[in-house]
Motif scaffolding. Structure first.
Motif, PDB file in Angstrom:
ATOM      1  N   TYR A 149     -89.218-102.685  58.420  1.00  0.00           N
ATOM      2  CA  TYR A 149     -88.314-102.496  59.559  1.00  0.00           C
ATOM      3  C   TYR A 149     -86.872-102.357  59.077  1.00  0.00           C
ATOM      4  O   TYR A 149     -86.129-101.475  59.531  1.00  0.00           O
ATOM      5  CB  TYR A 149     -88.421-103.657  60.556  1.00  0.00           C
ATOM      6  CG  TYR A 149     -87.471-103.489  61.731  1.00  0.00           C
ATOM      7  CD1 TYR A 149     -87.840-102.734  62.843  1.00  0.00           C
ATOM      8  CD2 TYR A 149     -86.185-104.029  61.697  1.00  0.00           C
ATOM      9  CE1 TYR A 149     -86.961-102.532  63.893  1.00  0.00           C
ATOM     10  CE2 TYR A 149     -85.292-103.831  62.742  1.00  0.00           C
ATOM     11  CZ  TYR A 149     -85.686-103.087  63.839  1.00  0.00           C
ATOM     12  OH  TYR A 149     -84.814-102.873  64.871  1.00  0.00           O
ATOM     13  N   CYS A 158     -79.819 -97.808  62.741  1.00  0.00           N
ATOM     14  CA  CYS A 158     -80.517 -98.406  63.894  1.00  0.00           C
ATOM     15  C   CYS A 158     -80.946 -97.319  64.894  1.00  0.00           C
ATOM     16  O   CYS A 158     -80.628 -97.407  66.082  1.00  0.00           O
ATOM     17  CB  CYS A 158     -79.681 -99.503  64.571  1.00  0.00           C
ATOM     18  SG  CYS A 158     -80.713-100.782  65.314  1.00  0.00           S
ATOM     19  N   PHE A 159     -81.637 -96.315  64.380  1.00  0.00           N
ATOM     20  CA  PHE A 159     -82.253 -95.276  65.222  1.00  0.00           C
ATOM     21  C   PHE A 159     -81.211 -94.404  65.933  1.00  0.00           C
ATOM     22  O   PHE A 159     -81.504 -93.777  66.940  1.00  0.00           O
ATOM     23  CB  PHE A 159     -83.228 -95.911  66.242  1.00  0.00           C
ATOM     24  CG  PHE A 159     -84.182 -96.860  65.587  1.00  0.00           C
ATOM     25  CD1 PHE A 159     -85.313 -96.378  64.951  1.00  0.00           C
ATOM     26  CD2 PHE A 159     -83.929 -98.226  65.548  1.00  0.00           C
ATOM     27  CE1 PHE A 159     -86.183 -97.246  64.289  1.00  0.00           C
ATOM     28  CE2 PHE A 159     -84.789 -99.097  64.880  1.00  0.00           C
ATOM     29  CZ  PHE A 159     -85.913 -98.607  64.269  1.00  0.00           C
ATOM     30  N   LYS A 160     -80.012 -94.367  65.365  1.00  0.00           N
ATOM     31  CA  LYS A 160     -78.893 -93.668  65.992  1.00  0.00           C
ATOM     32  C   LYS A 160     -78.721 -92.257  65.443  1.00  0.00           C
ATOM     33  O   LYS A 160     -78.341 -91.359  66.174  1.00  0.00           O
ATOM     34  CB  LYS A 160     -77.621 -94.497  65.734  1.00  0.00           C
ATOM     35  CG  LYS A 160     -76.474 -94.219  66.642  1.00  0.00           C
ATOM     36  CD  LYS A 160     -75.408 -95.306  66.537  1.00  0.00           C
ATOM     37  CE  LYS A 160     -74.728 -95.303  65.190  1.00  0.00           C
ATOM     38  NZ  LYS A 160     -73.678 -96.341  65.082  1.00  0.00           N
ATOM     39  N   THR A 164     -83.517 -89.871  62.567  1.00  0.00           N
ATOM     40  CA  THR A 164     -84.517 -90.712  63.248  1.00  0.00           C
ATOM     41  C   THR A 164     -85.622 -89.815  63.792  1.00  0.00           C
ATOM     42  O   THR A 164     -85.351 -88.885  64.547  1.00  0.00           O
ATOM     43  CB  THR A 164     -83.875 -91.481  64.420  1.00  0.00           C
ATOM     44  OG1 THR A 164     -82.715 -92.140  63.954  1.00  0.00           O
ATOM     45  CG2 THR A 164     -84.844 -92.488  65.012  1.00  0.00           C
ATOM     46  N   THR A 165     -86.851 -90.098  63.401  1.00  0.00           N
ATOM     47  CA  THR A 165     -87.981 -89.287  63.874  1.00  0.00           C
ATOM     48  C   THR A 165     -88.815 -90.082  64.881  1.00  0.00           C
ATOM     49  O   THR A 165     -88.683 -91.303  64.989  1.00  0.00           O
ATOM     50  CB  THR A 165     -88.893 -88.909  62.690  1.00  0.00           C
ATOM     51  OG1 THR A 165     -89.322 -90.130  62.062  1.00  0.00           O
ATOM     52  CG2 THR A 165     -88.165 -88.049  61.675  1.00  0.00           C
ATOM     53  N   ALA A 166     -89.688 -89.360  65.577  1.00  0.00           N
ATOM     54  CA  ALA A 166     -90.637 -90.020  66.482  1.00  0.00           C
ATOM     55  C   ALA A 166     -91.449 -91.054  65.707  1.00  0.00           C
ATOM     56  O   ALA A 166     -91.690 -92.171  66.189  1.00  0.00           O
ATOM     57  CB  ALA A 166     -91.547 -88.977  67.121  1.00  0.00           C
ATOM     58  N   HIS A 169     -89.667 -94.371  65.321  1.00  0.00           N
ATOM     59  CA  HIS A 169     -89.753 -95.199  66.535  1.00  0.00           C
ATOM     60  C   HIS A 169     -91.141 -95.826  66.691  1.00  0.00           C
ATOM     61  O   HIS A 169     -91.269 -96.977  67.089  1.00  0.00           O
ATOM     62  CB  HIS A 169     -89.424 -94.367  67.773  1.00  0.00           C
ATOM     63  CG  HIS A 169     -87.957 -94.259  68.066  1.00  0.00           C
ATOM     64  ND1 HIS A 169     -87.176 -95.349  68.386  1.00  0.00           N
ATOM     65  CD2 HIS A 169     -87.119 -93.198  68.098  1.00  0.00           C
ATOM     66  CE1 HIS A 169     -85.928 -94.963  68.611  1.00  0.00           C
ATOM     67  NE2 HIS A 169     -85.867 -93.661  68.437  1.00  0.00           N
ATOM     68  N   ILE A 170     -92.171 -95.045  66.363  1.00  0.00           N
ATOM     69  CA  ILE A 170     -93.528 -95.573  66.506  1.00  0.00           C
ATOM     70  C   ILE A 170     -93.747 -96.714  65.513  1.00  0.00           C
ATOM     71  O   ILE A 170     -94.294 -97.768  65.866  1.00  0.00           O
ATOM     72  CB  ILE A 170     -94.564 -94.439  66.342  1.00  0.00           C
ATOM     73  CG1 ILE A 170     -94.530 -93.569  67.612  1.00  0.00           C
ATOM     74  CG2 ILE A 170     -95.972 -94.998  66.097  1.00  0.00           C
ATOM     75  CD1 ILE A 170     -95.261 -92.261  67.514  1.00  0.00           C
ATOM     76  N   ALA A 172     -91.419 -98.669  64.330  1.00  0.00           N
ATOM     77  CA  ALA A 172     -90.635 -99.800  64.836  1.00  0.00           C
ATOM     78  C   ALA A 172     -91.364-100.496  65.975  1.00  0.00           C
ATOM     79  O   ALA A 172     -91.370-101.727  66.059  1.00  0.00           O
ATOM     80  CB  ALA A 172     -89.260 -99.322  65.291  1.00  0.00           C
ATOM     81  N   SER A 173     -91.981 -99.705  66.853  1.00  0.00           N
ATOM     82  CA  SER A 173     -92.676-100.307  68.001  1.00  0.00           C
ATOM     83  C   SER A 173     -93.771-101.255  67.511  1.00  0.00           C
ATOM     84  O   SER A 173     -94.031-102.281  68.131  1.00  0.00           O
ATOM     85  CB  SER A 173     -93.252 -99.222  68.914  1.00  0.00           C
ATOM     86  OG  SER A 173     -94.449 -98.696  68.376  1.00  0.00           O
ATOM     87  N   ILE A 176     -91.868-104.488  65.201  1.00  0.00           N
ATOM     88  CA  ILE A 176     -91.148-105.546  65.927  1.00  0.00           C
ATOM     89  C   ILE A 176     -92.110-106.514  66.613  1.00  0.00           C
ATOM     90  O   ILE A 176     -91.706-107.604  67.010  1.00  0.00           O
ATOM     91  CB  ILE A 176     -90.119-105.005  66.961  1.00  0.00           C
ATOM     92  CG1 ILE A 176     -90.785-104.250  68.115  1.00  0.00           C
ATOM     93  CG2 ILE A 176     -89.046-104.164  66.286  1.00  0.00           C
ATOM     94  CD1 ILE A 176     -89.818-103.899  69.249  1.00  0.00           C
ATOM     95  N   PHE A 182     -86.180-109.113  64.708  1.00  0.00           N
ATOM     96  CA  PHE A 182     -85.473-107.854  64.443  1.00  0.00           C
ATOM     97  C   PHE A 182     -84.026-107.875  64.953  1.00  0.00           C
ATOM     98  O   PHE A 182     -83.144-107.255  64.356  1.00  0.00           O
ATOM     99  CB  PHE A 182     -86.248-106.663  65.033  1.00  0.00           C
ATOM    100  CG  PHE A 182     -86.216-106.612  66.546  1.00  0.00           C
ATOM    101  CD1 PHE A 182     -85.228-105.900  67.196  1.00  0.00           C
ATOM    102  CD2 PHE A 182     -87.164-107.286  67.302  1.00  0.00           C
ATOM    103  CE1 PHE A 182     -85.192-105.863  68.586  1.00  0.00           C
ATOM    104  CE2 PHE A 182     -87.132-107.259  68.674  1.00  0.00           C
ATOM    105  CZ  PHE A 182     -86.135-106.556  69.326  1.00  0.00           C
ATOM    106  N   ALA A 183     -83.766-108.595  66.043  1.00  0.00           N
ATOM    107  CA  ALA A 183     -82.397-108.609  66.587  1.00  0.00           C
ATOM    108  C   ALA A 183     -81.455-109.352  65.640  1.00  0.00           C
ATOM    109  O   ALA A 183     -80.293-108.975  65.487  1.00  0.00           O
ATOM    110  CB  ALA A 183     -82.385-109.241  67.977  1.00  0.00           C
ATOM    111  N   ASN A 186     -80.794-106.988  62.794  1.00  0.00           N
ATOM    112  CA  ASN A 186     -79.843-105.936  63.184  1.00  0.00           C
ATOM    113  C   ASN A 186     -78.418-106.462  63.287  1.00  0.00           C
ATOM    114  O   ASN A 186     -77.461-105.776  62.918  1.00  0.00           O
ATOM    115  CB  ASN A 186     -80.265-105.315  64.519  1.00  0.00           C
ATOM    116  CG  ASN A 186     -81.513-104.473  64.374  1.00  0.00           C
ATOM    117  OD1 ASN A 186     -81.792-103.956  63.285  1.00  0.00           O
ATOM    118  ND2 ASN A 186     -82.275-104.335  65.444  1.00  0.00           N
TER     119      ASN A 186
END
Lengths: 315, 315
Positions: A149, A158-160, A164-166, A169-170, A172-173, A176, A182-183, A186
């Motif tokens: 992560y 941070c996915f900004k 950043t690819t799909a 995000h997958i 990361a989903s 986390i 994770f917070a 970050n």
């Protein structure tokens, strides 16, 4: 090498040294310690190495990690595009044939290893490892999830950012969900600043100039200026994004003195302008939104060259 | 109301007014314009309203949007926890029975509408809409994707905060595939600052004090201080996170003068401390990491009260 074969490769070998790049960041360390933890969970012996040591900032990636004693039999480089990035302490691995496998996401990778898996479209080296571990049988443990992560988050801002690819995000989903805090990661990676860094940013705010109807912002940092404010030189690293963070600015230029009459320009642009083309006229280069070059002369001469080049942009 | 029934509800009604909360943010506007675009694509009539107008900063959410002429038949509130947040221009909708449906993600939602769908665990109101649109037949268009992504990204601090869920990442993984220019949106939402804001941050850096072995940072902003530096008052909004962004700080307190002898405290804490408990002793409250309260007295008296309370934390 195909992804499926890397899984097989890891099963078949043992006694791994994992190399990470000098001036280590979250992705190379996340990939290094993530791979190391995964290999050790497989019952293998593995160590991570870095020419500059492991920064305290990333302590949570190697909490509980202890180097193991063994005779090295297999060497893997992660997130290292070029052997020049091994650094002084690891220079012996720059020899041809010294590295067995390279896992990387830099399109510019030099394919220096015996076997390579390079995907220039992957957001992070850690995302490639995620892909690899998903197709291997062993589940991803909490510490491996922390490492992967962190690498994905840090390399994408941070996915900004655009990279950043799909798939990022997958990943990361899923990651986390492993109770990785994770917070907190970050906050540590993106929000916390040292007091010296905060002072360096204040210096930047005070010294930024705006030209061309405020569409260009220039930040000059001479050695004398940096020394006189009593801030550690390291705190002035990575400030190139500050001039472009101002509303309305289309080209942000930081000018940092390297030596007497030598200045390093870092140029950042919005969608309207090509930073690489701007730097090319001075013998530099880079990416379309972030590029650099070196200018010679007194500060006044360098400033005049910059202003002339900016003027030609027709902002 | 069940999610499946909301889909049916939207099919069966027409001539929608969509209400968004005052001082609008990315989530309420993303939800408002996202739902409006989706309804119009269904062939329905729909308008979005906000008491404070639509800020220029979010122009990309309502580019091409024009209010339609029709007699309002159905009213939907999005991201509005309480009718007090409707604002002056929309106060007539605060009457009981004026709002037909409320879609919200605030656990504190007052259930003021005839029908409500509230999920306090959803990262954003836009994430609930994503869920809703996924189970309806119609695909998510580019502009709807722009709106939903913006709401999810802004309410989670670009997937940085604790409220980011696996579902938020999964939604993002799909929405960024719609050619929405997510990196440009993120730059606009998270990186760009007005020159006034940058000056206000410089003011904060200059005025922060550190006490208790630098574990507590206090930023005082009196009316006189804010007026004397010639920065727009609005630029001093939302600075509560700055004191806690300093390395080593465990409690960050901003003290903003409201009137003569009245000061508003905003308290932010790391995992070690409870901001809500800290504020409770002064009659305030909030969340565990972010809370507020009001103190009365001269600045010196208020400072003394704060220092005493911080002292009791035993940092």
């Amino acid at each position: 090498m195909e992804l499926e074969l890397i899984g097989k490769f890891l099963e078949e070998h043992d006694c791994y040294t994992i190399l990470t790049h000098k001036s280590p960041d979250g992705d190379t360390l996340g990939a290094g310690f993530g791979l190391c933890a995964y290999l050790r969970e497989m019952g293998k012996k593995a160590n991570v190495r870095n020419s500059d040591g492991f920064p305290e900032r990333y302590h949570f990636l190697y909490e509980g990690y202890e180097p193991q004693e063994f005779e090295e039999k297999c060497v893997i480089a992660v997130d290292i595009a070029d052997t020049a990035l091994l650094g002084r302490e690891l220079v012996r691995y720059a020899e041809p044939g010294a590295i067995d496998l390279c896992i990387d996401h830099h399109i510019s990778n030099q394919h220096y290893a015996k076997e390579s898996y390079v995907d220039g479209k992957a957001s992070a080296a850690c995302l490639i490892l995620y892909r690899l571990f998903k197709q291997m049988a062993r589940p991803i443990s909490r510490i491996v999830a922390v490492c992967l992560y962190t690498g994905i988050a840090t390399d994408t801002g941070c996915f900004k950012y655009e990279n950043t690819t799909a798939e990022a995000h997958i990943a990361a989903s899923e990651l986390i969900g492993r109770d990785i805090g994770f917070a907190v990661i970050n906050r540590k990676m993106f929000d916390i600043k040292s007091r010296g860094r905060i002072q360096a940013e204040k210096f930047a705010i005070e010294n930024m100039e705006f030209v061309c109807g405020d569409k260009c912002s220039i930040l000059v940092m001479t050695t004398a200026m940096m020394e006189s404010c009593g801030i550690e030189p390291a705190e002035f690293e990575g400030m190139a994004s500050i001039p472009l963070s101002v509303e309305g600015v289309e080209i942000g230029i930081t000018v940092k003195q390297r030596h007497e009459d030598v200045y390093k320009l870092s140029v950042r642009t919005t969608e309207q302008l090509d930073a690489s083309a701007f730097c090319k006229q001075f013998g530099g280069g880079g990416h379309i939104r972030a590029a650099g070059c070196e200018l010679h002369g007194t500060l006044e001469e360098v400033r005049a060259q910059i202003l002339e080049a900016v003027g030609r942009l027709g902002l």
